[in-house]
Scaffold this motif. Structure first.
Motif, PDB file in Angstrom:
ATOM      1  N   UNK A 228       0.824  -1.220   0.000  1.00  0.00           N
ATOM      2  CA  UNK A 228       0.000   0.000   0.000  1.00  0.00           C
ATOM      3  C   UNK A 228       0.851   1.260   0.000  1.00  0.00           C
ATOM      4  N   UNK A 229       2.154   1.146   0.289  1.00  0.00           N
ATOM      5  CA  UNK A 229       3.011   2.322   0.338  1.00  0.00           C
ATOM      6  C   UNK A 229       3.022   3.070  -0.999  1.00  0.00           C
ATOM      7  N   UNK A 230       2.877   2.318  -2.091  1.00  0.00           N
ATOM      8  CA  UNK A 230       2.983   2.922  -3.414  1.00  0.00           C
ATOM      9  C   UNK A 230       1.633   3.083  -4.113  1.00  0.00           C
ATOM     10  N   UNK A 231       0.541   2.655  -3.483  1.00  0.00           N
ATOM     11  CA  UNK A 231      -0.733   2.603  -4.183  1.00  0.00           C
ATOM     12  C   UNK A 231      -1.186   3.989  -4.661  1.00  0.00           C
ATOM     13  N   UNK A 232      -1.084   4.998  -3.818  1.00  0.00           N
ATOM     14  CA  UNK A 232      -1.570   6.335  -4.164  1.00  0.00           C
ATOM     15  C   UNK A 232      -0.451   7.256  -4.652  1.00  0.00           C
ATOM     16  N   UNK A 233       0.665   6.696  -5.069  1.00  0.00           N
ATOM     17  CA  UNK A 233       1.780   7.507  -5.557  1.00  0.00           C
ATOM     18  C   UNK A 233       1.675   7.707  -7.064  1.00  0.00           C
ATOM     19  N   UNK A 234       1.924   8.945  -7.494  1.00  0.00           N
ATOM     20  CA  UNK A 234       2.019   9.234  -8.915  1.00  0.00           C
ATOM     21  C   UNK A 234       3.450   8.956  -9.365  1.00  0.00           C
ATOM     22  N   UNK A 235       3.676   8.803 -10.652  1.00  0.00           N
ATOM     23  CA  UNK A 235       4.971   8.350 -11.162  1.00  0.00           C
ATOM     24  C   UNK A 235       6.151   9.184 -10.666  1.00  0.00           C
ATOM     25  N   UNK A 236       5.952  10.491 -10.510  1.00  0.00           N
ATOM     26  CA  UNK A 236       7.069  11.348 -10.089  1.00  0.00           C
ATOM     27  C   UNK A 236       7.468  11.118  -8.635  1.00  0.00           C
ATOM     28  N   UNK A 237       6.604  10.458  -7.878  1.00  0.00           N
ATOM     29  CA  UNK A 237       6.895  10.187  -6.470  1.00  0.00           C
ATOM     30  C   UNK A 237       7.310   8.739  -6.226  1.00  0.00           C
ATOM     31  N   UNK A 238       7.488   7.990  -7.293  1.00  0.00           N
ATOM     32  CA  UNK A 238       7.878   6.584  -7.179  1.00  0.00           C
ATOM     33  C   UNK A 238       9.365   6.420  -7.487  1.00  0.00           C
ATOM     34  N   UNK A 239      10.008   5.439  -6.891  1.00  0.00           N
ATOM     35  CA  UNK A 239      11.417   5.197  -7.203  1.00  0.00           C
ATOM     36  C   UNK A 239      11.589   4.681  -8.624  1.00  0.00           C
ATOM     37  N   UNK A 240      12.719   4.972  -9.220  1.00  0.00           N
ATOM     38  CA  UNK A 240      12.989   4.512 -10.580  1.00  0.00           C
ATOM     39  C   UNK A 240      13.055   2.991 -10.623  1.00  0.00           C
ATOM     40  N   UNK A 241      12.602   2.427 -11.727  1.00  0.00           N
ATOM     41  CA  UNK A 241      12.696   0.986 -11.927  1.00  0.00           C
ATOM     42  C   UNK A 241      11.651   0.165 -11.212  1.00  0.00           C
TER      43      UNK A 241
ATOM     44  N   UNK B  55     -12.924  12.288 -13.868  1.00  0.00           N
ATOM     45  CA  UNK B  55     -12.925  13.400 -12.914  1.00  0.00           C
ATOM     46  C   UNK B  55     -12.235  12.985 -11.617  1.00  0.00           C
ATOM     47  N   UNK B  56     -12.523  11.760 -11.152  1.00  0.00           N
ATOM     48  CA  UNK B  56     -11.890  11.264  -9.930  1.00  0.00           C
ATOM     49  C   UNK B  56     -10.373  11.196 -10.095  1.00  0.00           C
ATOM     50  N   UNK B  57      -9.920  10.708 -11.257  1.00  0.00           N
ATOM     51  CA  UNK B  57      -8.481  10.636 -11.517  1.00  0.00           C
ATOM     52  C   UNK B  57      -7.848  12.027 -11.480  1.00  0.00           C
ATOM     53  N   UNK B  58      -8.515  13.007 -12.092  1.00  0.00           N
ATOM     54  CA  UNK B  58      -7.974  14.364 -12.113  1.00  0.00           C
ATOM     55  C   UNK B  58      -7.943  14.974 -10.709  1.00  0.00           C
ATOM     56  N   UNK B  59      -8.976  14.698  -9.919  1.00  0.00           N
ATOM     57  CA  UNK B  59      -8.993  15.183  -8.533  1.00  0.00           C
ATOM     58  C   UNK B  59      -7.872  14.543  -7.721  1.00  0.00           C
TER      59      UNK B  59
ATOM     60  N   UNK C 178      -6.323   1.850 -12.612  1.00  0.00           N
ATOM     61  CA  UNK C 178      -7.255   2.745 -13.291  1.00  0.00           C
ATOM     62  C   UNK C 178      -7.100   2.629 -14.813  1.00  0.00           C
ATOM     63  N   UNK C 179      -5.857   2.587 -15.272  1.00  0.00           N
ATOM     64  CA  UNK C 179      -5.601   2.529 -16.712  1.00  0.00           C
ATOM     65  C   UNK C 179      -6.159   1.256 -17.328  1.00  0.00           C
ATOM     66  N   UNK C 180      -6.012   0.130 -16.634  1.00  0.00           N
ATOM     67  CA  UNK C 180      -6.568  -1.120 -17.163  1.00  0.00           C
ATOM     68  C   UNK C 180      -8.093  -1.099 -17.144  1.00  0.00           C
TER      69      UNK C 180
ATOM     70  N   UNK D 133      -1.917  15.575 -18.666  1.00  0.00           N
ATOM     71  CA  UNK D 133      -3.046  14.740 -18.233  1.00  0.00           C
ATOM     72  C   UNK D 133      -4.382  15.213 -18.794  1.00  0.00           C
ATOM     73  N   UNK D 134      -4.358  16.057 -19.799  1.00  0.00           N
ATOM     74  CA  UNK D 134      -5.598  16.477 -20.430  1.00  0.00           C
ATOM     75  C   UNK D 134      -6.191  15.312 -21.228  1.00  0.00           C
ATOM     76  N   UNK D 135      -7.499  15.273 -21.399  1.00  0.00           N
ATOM     77  CA  UNK D 135      -8.128  14.152 -22.130  1.00  0.00           C
ATOM     78  C   UNK D 135      -8.004  14.326 -23.642  1.00  0.00           C
ATOM     79  N   UNK D 136      -6.761  14.273 -24.142  1.00  0.00           N
ATOM     80  CA  UNK D 136      -6.511  14.517 -25.555  1.00  0.00           C
ATOM     81  C   UNK D 136      -5.921  13.320 -26.292  1.00  0.00           C
ATOM     82  N   UNK D 137      -5.639  12.231 -25.571  1.00  0.00           N
ATOM     83  CA  UNK D 137      -5.216  11.012 -26.257  1.00  0.00           C
ATOM     84  C   UNK D 137      -6.428  10.382 -26.924  1.00  0.00           C
ATOM     85  N   UNK D 138      -6.198   9.536 -27.907  1.00  0.00           N
ATOM     86  CA  UNK D 138      -7.305   8.889 -28.607  1.00  0.00           C
ATOM     87  C   UNK D 138      -8.191   8.109 -27.632  1.00  0.00           C
ATOM     88  N   UNK D 139      -7.588   7.467 -26.636  1.00  0.00           N
ATOM     89  CA  UNK D 139      -8.384   6.706 -25.668  1.00  0.00           C
ATOM     90  C   UNK D 139      -9.176   7.628 -24.747  1.00  0.00           C
TER      91      UNK D 139
END
Length: 247
Positions: free
Chosen positions: A1-14, A66-70, A144-146, A82-88
């Motif tokens: 759970x230590x990493x569950x709510x971490x965004x990529x910039x707050x996670x260790x490399x690798x 909206x939840x993801x953006x919040x 979320x992505x899956x 993180x704007x909704x501009x990708x095809x998906x």
């Protein structure tokens, strides 16, 4: 759970699991199995219940977005990327128009765009996730992505199974016109702000787009990308036509 709510910039490399790792393959299998199971079950529901589910999916996806953006705002990492501009991401707007447009023809056109364009793009995203190298499996953004891409595949399948759309190669101009309207402003946006929505500025490593860049070079990368996109659209129509003849 230590990493569950971490965004990529707050996670260790690798810490990511990487493309075609056992974690990635299991994730694909689980998502597609759940999509197939849901489609089969829903296809046996009453027509009223099917309609309610179809109307709920795009709204649920909007709430999820909206939840993801919040969440990203809460952890201090919401930004221009993180704007909704990708095809998906644009798929959610296609779904909403398909489901809630006041005119049957518009609903049909956007439903076919969802099936022929958004669905294969989402399948490609599952096969070549750009988040696999950034996140561990048990992480909100990864899960979320899956979930998001699973819903992007499920909704068009439901439209097809329920006869709401009748894809035909003669309709390929639906997707071509849609891309001609959407892609140019996104390309300009990418150039101005250094983003890579639709992956039009540079290819994602380890994906078919990287092969396109290798064959065409960066100078003609966008041309090769267009050729690949057209080939995928034609393939989707041809495969759908073959499946229809078998039924």
């Amino acid at each position: 759970m230590d990493y569950f709510w971490k965004q990529q910039d707050d996670l260790p490399a690798g810490i990511g699991y990487g493309l075609f790792s056992i974690e990635h393959i299991i994730s694909i299998v689980v998502v597609l199995a759940l999509v197939v199971l849901a489609a089969v079950l829903i296809n046996h529901f009453s027509e009223d219940k099917k309609e309610r589910i179809n109307k709920t999916i795009p709204v649920a996806m909007l709430i999820l977005e909206v939840f993801k953006d919040l969440y990203l705002l809460r952890v201090g990492h919401f930004g221009i990327g993180y704007l909704p501009l990708h095809i998906c991401s644009i798929g959610i707007f296609v779904f909403l128009v398909s489901e809630y447009a006041p005119f049957a023809k518009i609903k049909e056109i956007f439903g076919e765009i969802a099936y022929i364009l958004i669905m294969p793009a989402s399948l490609c995203a599952l096969m070549f996730p750009d988040w696999a190298d950034l996140y561990p499996v048990w992480n909100f953004m990864n899960l979320y992505s899956y979930l998001w891409h699973g819903l992007l595949i499920l909704y068009p399948i439901l439209l097809k199974l329920e006869g709401e759309i009748k894809p035909d190669l003669r309709h390929i101009h639906y997707e071509i016109i849609f891309l001609m309207i959407v892609v140019p402003p996104i390309l300009l946006f990418d150039k101005k702000f250094g983003c890579n929505y639709f992956f039009v500025n540079w290819p994602l490593k380890g994906t078919p787009l990287a092969l396109i860049e290798y064959i065409f070079g960066m100078k003609y990368y966008i041309v090769g990308y267009g050729v690949l996109a057209l080939a995928v659209l034609i393939m989707m129509y041809v495969v759908t036509g073959i499946i229809n003849k078998q039924n």
